[in-house]
Write an enzyme that holds these catalytic residues in place. Structure first.
Site, PDB file in Angstrom:
ATOM      1  N   LYS A 176       0.865  -1.178   0.000  1.00  0.00           N
ATOM      2  CA  LYS A 176       0.000   0.000   0.000  1.00  0.00           C
ATOM      3  C   LYS A 176       0.898   1.223   0.000  1.00  0.00           C
ATOM      4  CE  LYS A 176      -3.600   2.454   2.503  1.00  0.00           C
ATOM      5  NZ  LYS A 176      -4.629   2.380   3.542  1.00  0.00           N
TER       6      LYS A 176
ATOM      7  N   ARG B  19     -10.729  10.057   1.538  1.00  0.00           N
ATOM      8  CA  ARG B  19     -10.581  10.713   2.849  1.00  0.00           C
ATOM      9  C   ARG B  19     -11.648  11.778   3.018  1.00  0.00           C
ATOM     10  NH1 ARG B  19      -3.945  11.004   2.916  1.00  0.00           N
ATOM     11  NH2 ARG B  19      -3.642   8.733   2.805  1.00  0.00           N
TER      12      ARG B  19
ATOM     13  N   LYS C  61       1.228  10.035   5.645  1.00  0.00           N
ATOM     14  CA  LYS C  61       1.284   8.636   6.072  1.00  0.00           C
ATOM     15  C   LYS C  61       2.557   7.942   5.589  1.00  0.00           C
ATOM     16  CE  LYS C  61      -3.760   8.137   6.573  1.00  0.00           C
ATOM     17  NZ  LYS C  61      -4.927   7.221   6.464  1.00  0.00           N
TER      18      LYS C  61
ATOM     19  N   GLU D 252       7.658  -6.907   1.709  1.00  0.00           N
ATOM     20  CA  GLU D 252       6.329  -6.990   2.326  1.00  0.00           C
ATOM     21  C   GLU D 252       5.654  -8.319   1.987  1.00  0.00           C
ATOM     22  OE1 GLU D 252       4.994  -5.007   4.458  1.00  0.00           O
ATOM     23  OE2 GLU D 252       6.087  -3.125   4.315  1.00  0.00           O
TER      24      GLU D 252
ATOM     25  N   LYS E  83      -2.219  -1.498  -3.799  1.00  0.00           N
ATOM     26  CA  LYS E  83      -3.057  -0.297  -3.784  1.00  0.00           C
ATOM     27  C   LYS E  83      -2.200   0.935  -3.897  1.00  0.00           C
ATOM     28  CE  LYS E  83      -6.107   1.991  -0.501  1.00  0.00           C
ATOM     29  NZ  LYS E  83      -6.650   1.937   0.830  1.00  0.00           N
TER      30      LYS E  83
ATOM     31  N   SER F 170     -10.183   5.505  -4.845  1.00  0.00           N
ATOM     32  CA  SER F 170     -11.123   6.600  -5.078  1.00  0.00           C
ATOM     33  C   SER F 170     -10.651   7.568  -6.162  1.00  0.00           C
ATOM     34  CB  SER F 170     -11.381   7.338  -3.764  1.00  0.00           C
ATOM     35  OG  SER F 170     -10.162   7.768  -3.176  1.00  0.00           O
TER      36      SER F 170
ATOM     37  N   TYR G 186     -15.059   0.806  -6.933  1.00  0.00           N
ATOM     38  CA  TYR G 186     -16.329   1.517  -6.760  1.00  0.00           C
ATOM     39  C   TYR G 186     -17.220   1.343  -7.996  1.00  0.00           C
ATOM     40  CZ  TYR G 186     -13.548   3.388  -3.015  1.00  0.00           C
ATOM     41  OH  TYR G 186     -12.742   3.464  -1.905  1.00  0.00           O
TER      42      TYR G 186
HETATM   43  C1  PBG Z   1      -7.405   3.605   5.398  1.00  0.00           C
HETATM   44  C2  PBG Z   1      -7.804   3.371   3.991  1.00  0.00           C
HETATM   45  C3  PBG Z   1      -7.632   4.284   2.957  1.00  0.00           C
HETATM   46  C4  PBG Z   1      -8.200   3.730   1.827  1.00  0.00           C
HETATM   47  C5  PBG Z   1      -8.657   2.474   2.179  1.00  0.00           C
HETATM   48  N1  PBG Z   1      -8.403   2.263   3.532  1.00  0.00           N
HETATM   49  C6  PBG Z   1      -7.095   5.675   2.956  1.00  0.00           C
HETATM   50  C7  PBG Z   1      -5.752   5.936   3.474  1.00  0.00           C
HETATM   51  O1  PBG Z   1      -4.916   5.043   3.606  1.00  0.00           O
HETATM   52  O2  PBG Z   1      -5.519   7.091   3.769  1.00  0.00           O
HETATM   53  C8  PBG Z   1      -8.246   4.405   0.502  1.00  0.00           C
HETATM   54  C9  PBG Z   1      -9.229   3.872  -0.472  1.00  0.00           C
HETATM   55  C10 PBG Z   1      -9.508   4.774  -1.601  1.00  0.00           C
HETATM   56  O3  PBG Z   1      -8.875   5.826  -1.817  1.00  0.00           O
HETATM   57  O4  PBG Z   1     -10.412   4.423  -2.362  1.00  0.00           O
HETATM   58  N2  PBG Z   1      -6.795   2.646   6.108  1.00  0.00           N
END
Ligand code: PBG
Length: 430
Positions: free
Chosen positions: A298, A308, A320, A336, A351, A377, A416
């Site tokens: 990730k 968010r 992050k 990982e 991701k 997203s 989505y």
């Molecule tokens: C948080 C989480 C996030 C997403 C899924 N789980 C956001 C982040 O890590 O800040 C993002 C999913 C998306 O953008 O569609 N643990």
């Protein structure tokens, strides 16, 4: 099963109607409802694999009442019945240069020259069975549109959510992942609401399981929706995200979700050692059957912006980057993978999706576990925005992006677009 049905490019007559349907090689007729309950299809069984030269028999060809032997004898005697002539060579437009043919042994275009051939040689297929539908839930009664994600809503957990799940199941999408919008008053620095057995997520899981026992429910394991700091872990005074203490909380969160009936818990937090710790915590509580889908690779991505906003979960400070991976890194994903595999992950996730196809392929080639891709997203919203501005064809780009994630090596896709794409695969239009 829905996937087998949709993946079988056997209905040749359907192929001429190709559009977005060419992604499965088959268009299901609209009266066929896919039903994953018990893996059955609510449609009369039809005979398939019968390919006829033409739908209509040509009336002009009359049976003469001859036996096989008489027909053969006629041909041997030189009395050959007529068939249509070979088609004439199509003319090129005036002005086309006359050139000697290129002496090519291999012309890859030969295998692409008709819809039937293309469907025969299609290497990757897309089916509603590959989708996991991420759904935002909140305590409200109404569904609230999410500004940055056209077509997505924070769904009321008791009403809108159930309707959305029913629609998805109707077109063969029987897997969802839940993301809660938690009231500010329940957020805290240690995110304890994450393991409240009567919190929004456990309550929703119980309701969904009661209504749809065979629905596969994935959950997100991370503290950010519950953290007053908007981080995935506990934040120390000096801003450091505390690893082992956070893992302790995540274990309790995963157990609470499993207790409520979650099928797959999905740690998305990127703390070290959380997969092993969650596996041990689940086993200790008798949840040996609950799977772990680890967010293995990730990345610290700007593509999460709209999400968010949807959950109002932006970090209150900083970013992050001390836990999510650097987008510049590739090899690190293998580190990982090794950790997650040895700690007992059942599914490995990458991701975001489309900008990270190389990482999906890296995981595919280095693990025998199922690989998941998350079309996040920002990827979704860009396609929606491009379509609104009439810069791209939404449906085609949607289907192509999903197919490309599969081609790169993803078994399942969190998207989505799950409902919209599944409808398209089933030949329905919104
Ligand atoms: C948080 C989480 C996030 C997403 C899924 N789980 C956001 C982040 O890590 O800040 C993002 C999913 C998306 O953008 O569609 N643990």
């Amino acid at each position: 099963m829905a996937s087998m049905f949709l993946n079988a490019p056997c209905n040749v007559g359907a192929i001429k109607h190709f559009d977005c349907k060419n992604y499965v090689g088959l268009r299901a007729s609209s009266n066929q409802k896919l039903d994953c309950v018990g893996h059955t299809i609510k449609a009369p069984p039809r005979r398939r694999f019968i390919v006829r030269a033409s739908e209509r028999r040509d009336e002009s060809i009359k049976k003469m009442g001859l036996t096989d032997q008489e027909c053969e004898a006629a041909v041997v005697a030189g009395n050959v019945p007529e068939a249509p002539p070979a088609p004439p060579k199509p003319a090129a437009p005036a002005g086309t240069p006359s050139v000697p043919f290129l002496p090519l042994n291999r012309r890859p275009r030969r295998n692409r020259r008709s819809p039937v051939l293309r469907a025969s040689f299609q290497e990757t297929n897309l089916s509603p069975a590959n989708f996991v539908y991420p759904l935002f839930i909140h305590e409200g009664e109404e569904d609230t549109p999410i500004g940055a994600m056209p077509g997505c809503y924070r769904l009321g957990w008791r009403h809108g959510l159930l309707e959305e799940v029913a629609k998805a199941r109707d077109v063969g999408v029987n897997s969802v992942v839940l993301f809660p919008k938690v009231p500010d008053a329940l957020k805290s620095p240690t995110g304890d609401e994450a393991f409240n057995d009567n919190g929004l997520v456990p309550r929703t899981i119980r309701l969904l399981k009661d209504r749809y026992p065979d629905l596969v429910i994935y959950t997100d394991v991370a503290l950010d929706p519950y953290s007053s700091d908007g981080h995935d872990g506990i934040v120390r005074e000096d801003g450091v995200i505390m690893n082992d203490e956070t893992v302790h909380q995540l274990c309790k969160q995963a157990v609470a979700q499993a207790k409520a009936g979650a099928d797959v818990v999905s740690p998305s937090d990127m703390m070290d050692g959380r997969v092993g710790a969650i596996r041990a915590a689940l086993d200790a509580e008798g949840f040996q059957h609950v799977s772990i889908m680890s967010y293995t690779a990730k990345y610290a991505s700007a593509f999460y912006g709209p999400f968010r906003e949807a959950l109002d979960s932006n970090p209150r400070f900083g970013d992050k980057k001390t836990y999510q991976m650097n987008p510049a890194n590739y090899r690190e994903a293998l580190t990982e993978v090794r950790e997650d595999e040895s700690e007992g992950a059942d599914i490995l996730l990458v991701k975001p999706g489309l900008p990270y196809l190389d990482v999906i392929r890296l995981l595919r080639d280095n693990s025998s576990l199922p690989i998941a891709a998350y079309q996040v997203s920002g990827e979704y919203s860009m396609i929606k925005a491009g379509a609104v501005l009439k810069m791209i064809d939404e449906e085609k780009v949607m289907m192509e992006s999903l197919m490309c994630l599969r081609r790169a090596g993803a078994d399942i896709i969190l998207t989505y677009f799950a409902l919209q794409a599944a409808r398209c695969l089933c030949g329905e239009k919104r």
